[in-house]
Design an enzyme around this catalytic site. Structure first.
Site, PDB file in Angstrom:
ATOM      1  N   GLU A 167       0.807  -1.240   0.000  1.00 50.91           N
ATOM      2  CA  GLU A 167       0.000   0.000   0.000  1.00 50.91           C
ATOM      3  C   GLU A 167       0.835   1.282   0.000  1.00 50.91           C
ATOM      4  OE1 GLU A 167      -2.726  -0.352   3.295  1.00 50.91           O
ATOM      5  OE2 GLU A 167      -3.723  -2.102   2.427  1.00 50.91           O
ATOM      6  N   ASN A 210       2.080  -5.242  -3.123  1.00 52.28           N
ATOM      7  CA  ASN A 210       0.679  -5.574  -2.822  1.00 52.28           C
ATOM      8  C   ASN A 210      -0.111  -4.293  -2.551  1.00 52.28           C
ATOM      9  OD1 ASN A 210      -1.249  -7.761  -2.125  1.00 52.28           O
ATOM     10  ND2 ASN A 210      -1.154  -6.936  -0.044  1.00 52.28           N
ATOM     11  N   HIS A 246     -10.463  -6.374  -1.966  1.00 50.67           N
ATOM     12  CA  HIS A 246     -11.507  -6.196  -0.936  1.00 50.67           C
ATOM     13  C   HIS A 246     -12.679  -5.470  -1.603  1.00 50.67           C
ATOM     14  CE1 HIS A 246      -8.944  -7.491   2.339  1.00 50.67           C
ATOM     15  NE2 HIS A 246      -8.010  -6.635   1.974  1.00 50.67           N
ATOM     16  N   GLU A 275      -6.044 -10.927  -0.949  1.00 51.53           N
ATOM     17  CA  GLU A 275      -6.843 -10.691   0.271  1.00 51.53           C
ATOM     18  C   GLU A 275      -8.330 -10.663  -0.065  1.00 51.53           C
ATOM     19  OE1 GLU A 275      -5.430  -7.244   2.454  1.00 51.53           O
ATOM     20  OE2 GLU A 275      -3.339  -7.722   2.019  1.00 51.53           O
ATOM     21  N   ASP A 277     -12.056 -10.633  -0.372  1.00 53.16           N
ATOM     22  CA  ASP A 277     -13.324 -10.764   0.354  1.00 53.16           C
ATOM     23  C   ASP A 277     -14.322  -9.841  -0.312  1.00 53.16           C
ATOM     24  OD1 ASP A 277     -12.430  -8.336   1.460  1.00 53.16           O
ATOM     25  OD2 ASP A 277     -12.540  -9.006   3.544  1.00 53.16           O
TER      26      ASP A 277
HETATM   27  C1  XIL Z   1      -6.211  -6.291   8.430  1.00 51.10           C
HETATM   28  C2  XIL Z   1      -6.517  -7.441   9.370  1.00 51.10           C
HETATM   29  O1  XIL Z   1      -7.414  -8.296   8.717  1.00 51.10           O
HETATM   30  C3  XIL Z   1      -7.104  -6.939  10.660  1.00 51.10           C
HETATM   31  O2  XIL Z   1      -7.217  -8.014  11.598  1.00 51.10           O
HETATM   32  C4  XIL Z   1      -6.228  -5.847  11.256  1.00 51.10           C
HETATM   33  O3  XIL Z   1      -6.859  -5.301  12.389  1.00 51.10           O
HETATM   34  C5  XIL Z   1      -5.973  -4.765  10.243  1.00 51.10           C
HETATM   35  O4  XIL Z   1      -5.405  -5.326   9.077  1.00 51.10           O
HETATM   36  N1  XIL Z   1      -4.889  -4.653   3.811  1.00 51.10           N
HETATM   37  C6  XIL Z   1      -3.896  -5.477   4.265  1.00 51.10           C
HETATM   38  C7  XIL Z   1      -4.141  -6.345   5.415  1.00 51.10           C
HETATM   39  O5  XIL Z   1      -2.839  -5.569   3.621  1.00 51.10           O
HETATM   40  O6  XIL Z   1      -2.991  -6.541   6.204  1.00 51.10           O
HETATM   41  C8  XIL Z   1      -5.250  -5.807   6.287  1.00 51.10           C
HETATM   42  O7  XIL Z   1      -5.511  -6.780   7.306  1.00 51.10           O
HETATM   43  C9  XIL Z   1      -6.465  -5.517   5.465  1.00 51.10           C
HETATM   44  C10 XIL Z   1      -6.169  -4.474   4.437  1.00 51.10           C
END
Ligand code: XIL
Length: 455
Positions: A167, A210, A246, A275, A277
């Site tokens: 990020e 990422n 996400h 990631e 979802d």
């Molecule tokens: C999130 C986790 O799922 C949570 O448990 C934590 O509180 C915050 O981070 N992008 C990412 C992940 O790269 O590491 C993040 O994970 C979600 C967004």
């Protein structure tokens, strides 16, 4: 081909290995498609493996004592990403004092099951201890490189892909880098430096950039694209780009998702969905999930998919119910859509019947030195003639007695495979149960119940 029909009586890992081995054999012999009579894969991992991909999930170490969490993990996934345990605040809360205990638990679980591990993440503005922000530029550079060297060194040879930088770009139309201690004090060059340090620290790991909101073609993904293109042109080591993916109604799966993955792949890097979802429910959630999987499969260099958690119960955005299993570990329509997009099938796809069962665990009596467990076997929508389920202990626990079943043991005495006592027939939807006494020997962790197999 016929060997595949043993799937219902093989343990999940063996089934998965068989699937992967068969895929390799088919590739060697130049056969590219499974014959029509072969059984479709029945888990996310085995279906993905048949397509040459991994299927992973984020895992939290503090749930590894929960039987259903672990049995779903072990049955369905062949890659894990520690959800928080490898982040800077978790491993180096104090400068140069490293704590790997929680992450180690995840890595050793994965290794004992033959799962891959994605490393997440080395350099990120978030979940960063405040001491890092207080350093001078010179000090920060050495702290960043030390962090990469120590963490990657600890896991050297065990990590399939590392999210080296996470990020680093701003949202919106600017295409600019995001403000962070690294960006503000070291300038744009921090990303390149992190990747160069990472390559030397573990040459076997794939090195990924990422990010989120880079899933479609937009100003932010253009900026990442230009950086990757520049890295490839100048020989800066980078192997993969992770697309967090996400999604929700305000940020749905972009229509150019596949095209975006493809343009990155065309730069000569792997693309991974890291990631995933998708908030929602029912058919619309299922359709979105299916579209993501299809997009990955359509891009040769899209090597794997990771969902950001197993069950809605523990999702970082649980209220949006964004995952494939509901909070009771039931498979959601989204699960079925993903499995089917991967070419798998939950029911007997070859017309060879649909024998299936589920196993649920409940603790019964408990004493200071031992407890009783009961596993209830329930037939699926068809009658079954027999069933089998594994019960895995946490050493040095031992089972002293069992009832209502015929046990057999692995060489370590840790894994008991239970089959019926005599006739194992159950009508559709009917249940039976078996029990056992676990001698704690100092640990009260509940046993892990493997997937129920039936025929
Ligand atoms: C999130 C986790 O799922 C949570 O448990 C934590 O509180 C915050 O981070 N992008 C990412 C992940 O790269 O590491 C993040 O994970 C979600 C967004």
């Amino acid at each position: 081909m016929l060997m595949l029909s043993t799937r219902r009586t093989s343990p999940p890992r063996a089934r998965r290995a068989l699937g992967a081995g068969l895929a390799g054999l088919l590739a060697l012999t130049g056969v590219t498609a499974l014959a029509g009579t072969a059984d479709a894969a029945t888990t996310l991992a085995s279906a993905a493996a048949a397509k040459g991909r991994y299927f992973g999930t984020a895992v939290a170490a503090n749930h590894l004592g929960e039987a259903q969490y672990v049995s779903t993990l072990n049955t369905e996934f062949d890659s894990v990403t520690p959800e928080n345990e490898m982040k800077w605040d978790a491993v180096e809360a104090t400068r140069n004092s490293f704590n790997f205990s929680a992450a180690d638990r995840i890595v050793s679980h994965a290794q004992s099951r033959g799962m891959k591990v994605r490393g997440h993440t080395l350099v990120w503005h978030s979940q960063l201890p405040s001491w890092v922000g207080g350093l001078s530029a010179t000090d920060l550079r050495s702290a960043m490189n030390n962090h990469i060297n120590q963490v990657m060194g600890h896991y050297k040879g065990k990590i399939h892909s590392w999210d080296v930088v996470n990020e680093a770009f701003q949202d919106g139309s600017s295409g600019a880098r995001r403000s962070s201690p690294f960006q503000d004090k070291l300038g744009n060059g921090f990303i390149e430096e992190a990747f160069r340090t990472a390559r030397a620290a573990d040459p076997a790991a794939k090195l990924c950039y990422n990010d989120y909101n880079t899933d479609g073609i937009n100003a932010k993904s253009n900026a990442v694209y230009n950086m990757v293109k520049d890295f490839k042109a100048r020989g800066v080591p980078i192997d993969c780009v992770g697309f967090q993916s996400h999604f929700n109604s305000a940020s749905p799966v972009p229509s150019d998702y596949q095209a975006n993955l493809q343009r990155f792949a065309d730069l000569g890097v792997e693309v991974q969905i890291t990631e995933l979802d998708i908030e929602g429910s029912g058919t619309s959630q299922a359709t979105s999930y299916g579209n993501v999987v299809k997009a990955c499969l359509a891009v040769t260099r899209c090597t794997g998919i990771t969902v950001w958690g197993i069950t809605d119960k523990y999702s970082w955005r649980a209220s949006g119910t964004p995952l494939l299993f509901d909070s009771n570990y039931n498979k959601k329509p989204a699960y079925t859509a993903v499995l089917s997009a991967l070419g798998g099938s939950s029911g007997g796809g070859d017309g060879g019947g649909s024998a299936a069962c589920t196993a649920t665990y409940a603790k019964a009596e408990e004493w200071s030195d031992r407890f009783n467990g009961r596993v209830t076997i329930t037939a699926g929508t068809s009658a079954i003639s027999t069933w089998s389920v594994t019960v895995t202990l946490t050493p040095p626990q031992k089972i002293s007695t069992t009832w209502n079943g015929t046990p057999s043991w692995d060489s370590s005495g840790t894994v008991m495979t239970m089959k019926p006592n005599g006739n194992g027939s159950l009508a559709a939807g009917a249940s039976t149960s078996f029990g056992f006494t676990v001698m704690k020997n100092g640990t009260s962790t509940p046993p892990v119940i493997g997937a129920c197999t039936a025929s």
